[in-house]
Motif scaffolding. Structure first.
Motif, PDB file in Angstrom:
ATOM      1  N   VAL A 227      -6.341   7.282  -5.854  1.00 13.13           N
ATOM      2  CA  VAL A 227      -6.013   6.086  -5.239  1.00 13.13           C
ATOM      3  C   VAL A 227      -4.745   6.107  -3.998  1.00 13.13           C
ATOM      4  O   VAL A 227      -5.207   5.317  -3.018  1.00 13.13           O
ATOM      5  N   ALA A 228      -4.128   7.054  -4.519  1.00 15.25           N
ATOM      6  CA  ALA A 228      -2.973   7.377  -3.196  1.00 15.25           C
ATOM      7  C   ALA A 228      -3.558   7.802  -1.948  1.00 15.25           C
ATOM      8  O   ALA A 228      -3.060   7.416  -0.764  1.00 15.25           O
ATOM      9  N   THR A 229      -4.515   9.034  -1.974  1.00 14.47           N
ATOM     10  CA  THR A 229      -5.025   9.355  -0.972  1.00 14.47           C
ATOM     11  C   THR A 229      -6.189   8.354  -0.315  1.00 14.47           C
ATOM     12  O   THR A 229      -6.216   8.578   0.970  1.00 14.47           O
ATOM     13  N   ALA A 230      -6.663   7.685  -1.147  1.00 15.47           N
ATOM     14  CA  ALA A 230      -7.557   6.459  -0.317  1.00 15.47           C
ATOM     15  C   ALA A 230      -6.728   5.525   0.545  1.00 15.47           C
ATOM     16  O   ALA A 230      -7.070   5.281   1.526  1.00 15.47           O
ATOM     17  N   LEU A 231      -5.678   5.234  -0.083  1.00  7.50           N
ATOM     18  CA  LEU A 231      -4.701   4.281   0.674  1.00  7.50           C
ATOM     19  C   LEU A 231      -3.904   5.225   1.961  1.00  7.50           C
ATOM     20  O   LEU A 231      -3.803   4.622   3.010  1.00  7.50           O
TER      21      LEU A 231
ATOM     22  N   SER B 159       0.689  -1.328   0.110  1.00 11.18           N
ATOM     23  CA  SER B 159      -0.058   0.027   0.075  1.00 11.18           C
ATOM     24  C   SER B 159       0.828   1.165  -0.096  1.00 11.18           C
ATOM     25  O   SER B 159       0.648   2.208  -0.656  1.00 11.18           O
ATOM     26  N   ASP B 160       1.929   1.284   0.951  1.00  9.60           N
ATOM     27  CA  ASP B 160       2.996   2.496   0.663  1.00  9.60           C
ATOM     28  C   ASP B 160       3.461   2.699  -0.556  1.00  9.60           C
ATOM     29  O   ASP B 160       3.578   3.780  -0.968  1.00  9.60           O
ATOM     30  N   THR B 161       3.820   1.568  -1.208  1.00 10.23           N
ATOM     31  CA  THR B 161       4.414   1.345  -2.417  1.00 10.23           C
ATOM     32  C   THR B 161       3.506   2.206  -3.501  1.00 10.23           C
ATOM     33  O   THR B 161       3.857   2.805  -4.451  1.00 10.23           O
TER      34      THR B 161
ATOM     35  N   LEU C 138       3.663   5.786  -5.560  1.00  8.66           N
ATOM     36  CA  LEU C 138       3.522   5.622  -6.947  1.00  8.66           C
ATOM     37  C   LEU C 138       2.514   6.690  -7.478  1.00  8.66           C
ATOM     38  O   LEU C 138       2.715   7.452  -8.444  1.00  8.66           O
ATOM     39  N   GLY C 139       1.356   6.554  -6.789  1.00  7.27           N
ATOM     40  CA  GLY C 139       0.340   7.470  -6.946  1.00  7.27           C
ATOM     41  C   GLY C 139       0.409   8.980  -6.853  1.00  7.27           C
ATOM     42  O   GLY C 139       0.356   9.861  -7.772  1.00  7.27           O
ATOM     43  N   LEU C 140       1.571   9.370  -5.789  1.00  9.59           N
ATOM     44  CA  LEU C 140       1.587  10.791  -5.442  1.00  9.59           C
ATOM     45  C   LEU C 140       2.435  11.171  -6.708  1.00  9.59           C
ATOM     46  O   LEU C 140       2.376  12.382  -7.262  1.00  9.59           O
ATOM     47  N   ALA C 141       3.635  10.325  -7.130  1.00 13.31           N
ATOM     48  CA  ALA C 141       4.681  10.697  -8.027  1.00 13.31           C
ATOM     49  C   ALA C 141       3.829  10.886  -9.282  1.00 13.31           C
ATOM     50  O   ALA C 141       4.151  11.970  -9.959  1.00 13.31           O
TER      51      ALA C 141
ATOM     52  N   THR D 266      -5.445   7.560   3.501  1.00  8.27           N
ATOM     53  CA  THR D 266      -6.342   7.707   4.367  1.00  8.27           C
ATOM     54  C   THR D 266      -6.616   6.316   5.397  1.00  8.27           C
ATOM     55  O   THR D 266      -6.487   6.492   6.999  1.00  8.27           O
ATOM     56  N   MET D 267      -6.496   5.191   4.860  1.00  2.65           N
ATOM     57  CA  MET D 267      -6.588   3.981   5.617  1.00  2.65           C
ATOM     58  C   MET D 267      -5.488   3.723   6.227  1.00  2.65           C
ATOM     59  O   MET D 267      -5.571   3.276   7.605  1.00  2.65           O
ATOM     60  N   LYS D 268      -4.191   4.113   5.886  1.00  8.53           N
ATOM     61  CA  LYS D 268      -2.892   4.050   6.709  1.00  8.53           C
ATOM     62  C   LYS D 268      -3.100   4.806   8.040  1.00  8.53           C
ATOM     63  O   LYS D 268      -3.038   4.164   9.244  1.00  8.53           O
ATOM     64  N   TYR D 269      -3.606   6.061   7.940  1.00  5.79           N
ATOM     65  CA  TYR D 269      -3.146   6.736   9.053  1.00  5.79           C
ATOM     66  C   TYR D 269      -4.703   6.641  10.037  1.00  5.79           C
ATOM     67  O   TYR D 269      -4.302   6.893  11.234  1.00  5.79           O
ATOM     68  N   GLN D 270      -5.525   6.262   9.327  1.00  9.84           N
ATOM     69  CA  GLN D 270      -6.657   5.835  10.322  1.00  9.84           C
ATOM     70  C   GLN D 270      -6.326   4.574  11.067  1.00  9.84           C
ATOM     71  O   GLN D 270      -6.552   4.715  12.272  1.00  9.84           O
ATOM     72  N   ARG D 271      -5.728   3.637  10.683  1.00 11.23           N
ATOM     73  CA  ARG D 271      -5.299   2.356  11.138  1.00 11.23           C
ATOM     74  C   ARG D 271      -4.286   2.586  12.510  1.00 11.23           C
ATOM     75  O   ARG D 271      -4.029   2.075  13.139  1.00 11.23           O
ATOM     76  N   LEU D 272      -3.378   3.690  11.935  1.00 15.10           N
ATOM     77  CA  LEU D 272      -2.386   4.449  12.953  1.00 15.10           C
ATOM     78  C   LEU D 272      -2.944   5.140  14.054  1.00 15.10           C
ATOM     79  O   LEU D 272      -2.224   5.522  14.870  1.00 15.10           O
ATOM     80  N   GLY D 273      -4.238   5.318  13.992  1.00 17.49           N
ATOM     81  CA  GLY D 273      -4.798   6.192  15.048  1.00 17.49           C
ATOM     82  C   GLY D 273      -4.882   7.613  14.784  1.00 17.49           C
ATOM     83  O   GLY D 273      -5.092   8.760  15.815  1.00 17.49           O
ATOM     84  N   ASN D 274      -4.167   8.192  13.826  1.00 13.64           N
ATOM     85  CA  ASN D 274      -4.031   9.673  13.336  1.00 13.64           C
ATOM     86  C   ASN D 274      -5.224   9.954  12.618  1.00 13.64           C
ATOM     87  O   ASN D 274      -5.430  10.272  11.471  1.00 13.64           O
ATOM     88  N   ASP D 275      -6.411  10.504  13.257  1.00  9.24           N
ATOM     89  CA  ASP D 275      -7.752  10.699  12.610  1.00  9.24           C
ATOM     90  C   ASP D 275      -7.624  11.648  11.834  1.00  9.24           C
ATOM     91  O   ASP D 275      -8.176  12.195  10.814  1.00  9.24           O
TER      92      ASP D 275
END
Length: 170
Positions: free
Chosen positions: A45-49, A5-7, A11-14, A51-60
């Motif tokens: 796509v990048a920002t959807a991923l 997901s990070d990769t 890529l999406g951001l780039a 969103t999920m990453k930082y929500q899982r990390l608890g950074n709402d």
């Protein structure tokens, strides 16, 4: 080890940054709209991923910021095929949501200071551009100095987010 997901988000951001800037400086309508469509899809796509990453990390706040960016990018994509002049209403909504998103992502100390500064500069430039358009200035998404001055700061912010995603864990 880096997650898939990070990769993909990197890529999406780039792709989004490169194709978005290329579209801004291309005078050919069909090519510009194609570049911006690719840019938009990659950023959604990048920002959807993210969103999920930082929500899982608890950074709402950061997660909600990326979700807000996704909403803004979706508005921008909706106007692409209409052409520059007809896209202005969705453009104003999109860059206003981008600005809100950049502030939300930058408010916590999740990212390095320089990234947060470039994000806030981009946000201010986008808000000023949106206000100018609302107040009657005949600006298009490709107008210079505004709103075009905001795009390099946005892309620098993307570079920082990519760096954060891809740097080796300590």
């Amino acid at each position: 080890m880096r997650s898939t997901s990070d990769t993909i988000a990197s890529l999406g951001l780039a792709i989004g940054g490169a194709f978005g800037l290329a579209g801004t400086f291309d005078a050919s309508t069909p090519l510009r709209e194609t570049l911006w469509t690719i840019d938009g899809a990659a950023l959604v796509v990048a920002t959807a991923l993210l969103t999920m990453k930082y929500q899982r990390l608890g950074n709402d706040c950061v997660a909600a910021g990326f979700l807000t960016f996704l909403a803004g990018e979706s508005l921008l994509m909706a106007g692409n095929a209409a052409g520059l002049e007809a896209s202005v209403p969705s453009y104003v909504g999109g860059i206003t949501l981008w600005a809100a998103a950049l502030v939300m992502v930058s408010a916590p100390k999740t990212f390095a200071l320089w990234m947060r500064i470039t994000a806030v500069i981009a946000a201010v430039l986008f808000v000023v551009s949106a206000c100018m358009i609302i107040w009657g200035a005949p600006l298009l998404p490709t107008s210079s100095p505004l709103p075009a001055a905001g795009y390099p700061f946005l892309v620098l912010t993307f570079v920082g987010w990519i760096w954060t995603l891809l740097k080796p864990a300590r």
